[in-house]
Scaffold this motif. Structure first.
Motif, PDB file in Angstrom:
ATOM      1  N   PHE A 159      -7.703   3.927   1.665  1.00  0.00           N
ATOM      2  CA  PHE A 159      -6.790   4.462   2.663  1.00  0.00           C
ATOM      3  C   PHE A 159      -7.586   5.146   3.776  1.00  0.00           C
ATOM      4  CE2 PHE A 159      -3.877   4.194  -0.979  1.00  0.00           C
ATOM      5  CZ  PHE A 159      -2.804   3.567  -0.364  1.00  0.00           C
ATOM      6  N   TYR A 172       0.792  -1.227   0.000  1.00  0.00           N
ATOM      7  CA  TYR A 172       0.000   0.000   0.000  1.00  0.00           C
ATOM      8  C   TYR A 172       0.829   1.284   0.000  1.00  0.00           C
ATOM      9  CZ  TYR A 172      -3.412  -3.545   1.434  1.00  0.00           C
ATOM     10  OH  TYR A 172      -4.192  -4.670   1.502  1.00  0.00           O
ATOM     11  N   ILE A 178      -6.051   1.651   7.031  1.00  0.00           N
ATOM     12  CA  ILE A 178      -6.625   1.231   5.754  1.00  0.00           C
ATOM     13  C   ILE A 178      -7.795   0.284   6.030  1.00  0.00           C
ATOM     14  CG2 ILE A 178      -6.161  -0.070   3.630  1.00  0.00           C
ATOM     15  CD1 ILE A 178      -3.232   0.869   3.896  1.00  0.00           C
ATOM     16  N   SER A 207      -0.885   0.276   9.492  1.00  0.00           N
ATOM     17  CA  SER A 207      -1.140   1.512   8.739  1.00  0.00           C
ATOM     18  C   SER A 207      -1.789   2.533   9.650  1.00  0.00           C
ATOM     19  CB  SER A 207      -2.039   1.247   7.530  1.00  0.00           C
ATOM     20  OG  SER A 207      -3.325   0.790   7.932  1.00  0.00           O
ATOM     21  N   GLN A 227       2.094   2.547  -3.481  1.00  0.00           N
ATOM     22  CA  GLN A 227       1.183   2.947  -4.546  1.00  0.00           C
ATOM     23  C   GLN A 227       1.183   4.470  -4.684  1.00  0.00           C
ATOM     24  OE1 GLN A 227      -0.051   0.789  -6.654  1.00  0.00           O
ATOM     25  NE2 GLN A 227       0.896  -0.856  -5.435  1.00  0.00           N
ATOM     26  N   TYR A 265      -9.962  -1.791  -1.393  1.00  0.00           N
ATOM     27  CA  TYR A 265      -9.588  -1.167  -0.120  1.00  0.00           C
ATOM     28  C   TYR A 265      -9.672   0.349  -0.253  1.00  0.00           C
ATOM     29  CZ  TYR A 265      -5.055  -0.084  -2.278  1.00  0.00           C
ATOM     30  OH  TYR A 265      -4.069   0.399  -3.102  1.00  0.00           O
ATOM     31  N   HIS A 278      -6.211  -5.687  -0.452  1.00  0.00           N
ATOM     32  CA  HIS A 278      -5.927  -6.001  -1.851  1.00  0.00           C
ATOM     33  C   HIS A 278      -5.837  -7.521  -1.990  1.00  0.00           C
ATOM     34  CE1 HIS A 278      -4.100  -6.165  -5.769  1.00  0.00           C
ATOM     35  NE2 HIS A 278      -4.039  -4.846  -5.854  1.00  0.00           N
TER      36      HIS A 278
END
Length: 342
Positions: A233, A188, A265, A285, A191, A231, A269
């Protein structure tokens, strides 16, 4: 550390009182036409413009992340490798930002910001093999409107409402020891975009004295839905407070204190293995942060380069409480140039 945070908070509060005191007998309006008339270069959407005025800007930001933390406690790479096949060692993010602002009226300013982002992460496997992954591309496009609520007695307040468009990639891949010679989806943080339409709202208050300016800004970034990869953020909430002191007619210095909350998050994924590397596990996260920054702002009030601004800010963390296992945020350098005209 707590004493440092308290000292900075008291400094900013005291500066606001000093600025307020200097305004008691002054009925003029707040103005951007001085070196401390803008916030530190890392703060977005801090000011509005007069009717018919344009502003173009370029900013460069580099942030380093290093050292591993679990919550607010430091841990070692070997600790991480007891639970994961791969551990991150450090990461850097570079961002080039191009912005434009236009005021169709004295009360409304329109703003757009595009960016190009590059990420690099160094990792190590349980077998001691080091490797790197990288991603780069256009980030999400941000469009918003700033509406002035009042500007009197050298105090100003405006509201911001905008949207972030998912123009950044969420399908970045690279080769790893586990996937070679093929590429695999990156975790994540690597990205480039969010993949979601996000709403942004904020409120900014500004006050000026004869030599000192103070500002406070609250912003919230809300994720509306999951992206195409299942997903989204976490939402972001941040409070910025800054003080700028005018040294001469063209130069000011600034200090900034930021409080930031980033939620975890949501969703996962389908192609990411949460046990491979901490950055692929959504439990690792988000977090709570207190950051500070010191800046310099150069403003050209007249001549061939009139209304050109050059600015720099060096920021660093004071406190971090991270969710799960993550690399802690390190120092951030932001450079910028702005030019406004009618």
């Amino acid at each position: 550390m707590k004493n440092n945070i308290l000292a900075l908070a008291l400094l900013l509060m005291s500066a606001g009182l000093v600025a307020q005191k200097s305004n008691e007998n002054n009925n003029s309006t707040w103005t951007a036409a001085r070196p401390d008339g803008h916030a530190p270069i890392s703060v977005m959407g801090d000011h509005v413009h007069h009717k018919g005025e344009w502003m173009f800007s370029y900013k460069f930001m580099k942030m380093n992340m290093q050292d591993l933390k679990y919550g607010n406690n430091e841990i070692s790479t070997s600790d991480v490798l007891e639970d994961y096949m791969v551990s991150p060692e450090e990461m850097s993010m570079k961002m080039h930002m191009l912005g434009a602002m236009y005021a169709p009226s004295d009360n409304l300013t329109l703003m757009a910001m595009a960016s190009v982002i590059s990420n690099d992460m160094d990792l190590v496997t349980r077998m001691g093999e080091g490797f790197s992954t990288a991603s780069s591309g256009f980030g999400d496009l941000k469009i918003s409107g700033l509406y002035r609520l009042f500007n009197l007695n050298r105090q100003s307040m405006h509201a911001q409402l905008g949207i972030s468009l998912p123009t950044g990639s969420i399908d970045e891949k690279d080769v790893t020891p586990a996937s070679a010679p093929n590429e695999m989806i990156l975790p994540y943080p690597m990205q480039i975009g969010s993949g979601t339409f996000d709403g942004e709202g904020g409120l900014t208050y500004l006050i000026q004295g004869n030599f000192i300016s103070f500002g406070s800004q609250f912003k919230a970034l809300i994720r509306f839905d999951e992206n195409d990869n299942g997903y989204r953020f976490g939402n972001r909430y941040q409070l910025e407070n800054w003080i700028s002191g005018k040294l001469i007619s063209s130069l000011s210095i600034s200090a900034r204190l930021q409080g930031l909350i980033v939620e975890e998050i949501e969703g996962t994924h389908p192609d990411l293995n949460a046990m491979m590397v901490p950055a692929a596990n959504i439990a690792n996260s988000g977090g709570k942060y207190i950051n500070t920054g010191l800046g310099v702002n150069l403003y050209v009030p007249s001549g061939a380069l009139q209304n050109v601004r050059l600015a720099m800010e060096y920021a660093f963390p004071l406190y971090q409480d991270l969710n799960g296992v993550q690399l802690e945020n390190g120092n951030t350098l932001t450079l910028g140039a702005q030019y406004s005209f009618h």
